[in-house]
Design an enzyme around this catalytic site. Structure first.
Site, short mmCIF file in Angstrom:
data_model
loop_
_atom_site.label_atom_id
_atom_site.label_comp_id
_atom_site.label_asym_id
_atom_site.label_seq_id
_atom_site.Cartn_x
_atom_site.Cartn_y
_atom_site.Cartn_z
CD GLU A 78 -55.84 -17.15 -18.45
OE1 GLU A 78 -54.83 -17.12 -18.10
OE2 GLU A 78 -56.77 -17.31 -17.76
CG ASP A 109 -47.20 -12.87 -13.94
OD1 ASP A 109 -48.08 -13.51 -13.69
OD2 ASP A 109 -46.89 -11.98 -14.71
#
Length: 263
Positions: A49, A60
């Site tokens: 990824e 995040d």
């Protein structure tokens, strides 16, 4: 069949679970980032990824937020992120590359232009965390028509009413977010995750990969054992943030992949 489909078919034949590694493109800088990405397959990574830096990464946690900021401070862009993917493809034509990020940079680039460039760079799939199924016409449907997998997130709050909608246009694999909240904020628990994975697998034939809250070889093995594989991101990104060498980062990743592959 995409590289992602081929990889899961291979792993099934080998009786192995998938190990997926996340790194931020351009962290700590463009050159080192490419070296790290190139080192991942030999460290046992089945799918990479590649994070697309963005100024407002709502999913995040602090570790990956800071990685994105470091990358942006060094001039990383969508174009340069795709250049890293293209450079990786010069020596590796089999390891799947998934671009993970947010829609704004893609929208700004133009969806049609982006999809052409992503294909040319060797991107196999997309995880765009801020595009819900209701917006599938924006990118999901065009991406799949262009031959890219569109990977959707399911979470602990994705109930039985919502899940079919989430799965409707998903391909490649389903990414199950093991904890509520952002990346790196809490540890995954197999006790909590196992019934959720079973619930998802009852509604799809796609592999289910579990991420968020996996940070040690033992945890990678534990979580991979109840799913089709696991993702580690923040723990790897922290190694990079600590200034570890490419070799040291790869060695750390190898311990994680070994854990997942023992599941």
């Amino acid at each position: 069949m995409t590289r992602i489909d081929a990889k899961f078919a291979q792993l099934k034949t080998e009786g192995k679970k998938a190990f997926v590694a996340y790194v931020m493109a351009g962290d700590p800088d463009e050159e080192t980032s490419l070296e790290i990405v190139k080192a991942l397959p030999a460290a046992g990574v089945d799918i990479i990824e590649l994070g697309l830096p963005f100024t407002d990464p709502m999913a995040d946690g602090e570790t990956i937020q800071l990685a994105g900021q470091r990358a942006l401070d060094h001039g990383m862009t969508l174009t340069k992120t795709l250049a890293i993917a293209k450079a990786f493809r010069e020596t590796d034509d089999t390891t799947p590359l998934v671009l993970m990020g947010y829609y704004n940079p893609i929208y700004s680039r133009g969806v049609d232009t982006f999809l052409v460039e992503a294909n040319e760079a060797g991107i196999d799939g997309l995880i765009i965390v801020d595009l819900p199924p209701e917006e599938d016409d924006e990118l999901c449907i065009p991406a799949q028509a262009a031959g890219l997998n569109f990977i959707r997130l399911a979470t602990p709050t994705t109930d039985d009413k919502r899940l079919p909608k989430v799965l409707e246009n998903t391909s490649g694999f389903v990414y199950y977010v093991s904890v509520t909240g952002v990346t790196g904020a809490a540890e995954a628990s197999s006790t909590d995750v196992a019934p959720e994975v079973a619930r998802i697998k009852a509604q799809t034939d796609l592999p289910v990969i579990v991420g968020f809250g996996v940070n040690t070889p033992e945890k990678a093995r534990e979580i991979a054992s109840i799913a089709d594989g696991t993702v580690v991101g923040s723990a790897i990104v922290k190694q990079i943030a600590d200034g570890k060498s490419v070799a040291d980062v790869a060695a750390f990743v190898k311990t994680l992949s070994d854990g997942a592959h023992r599941a």
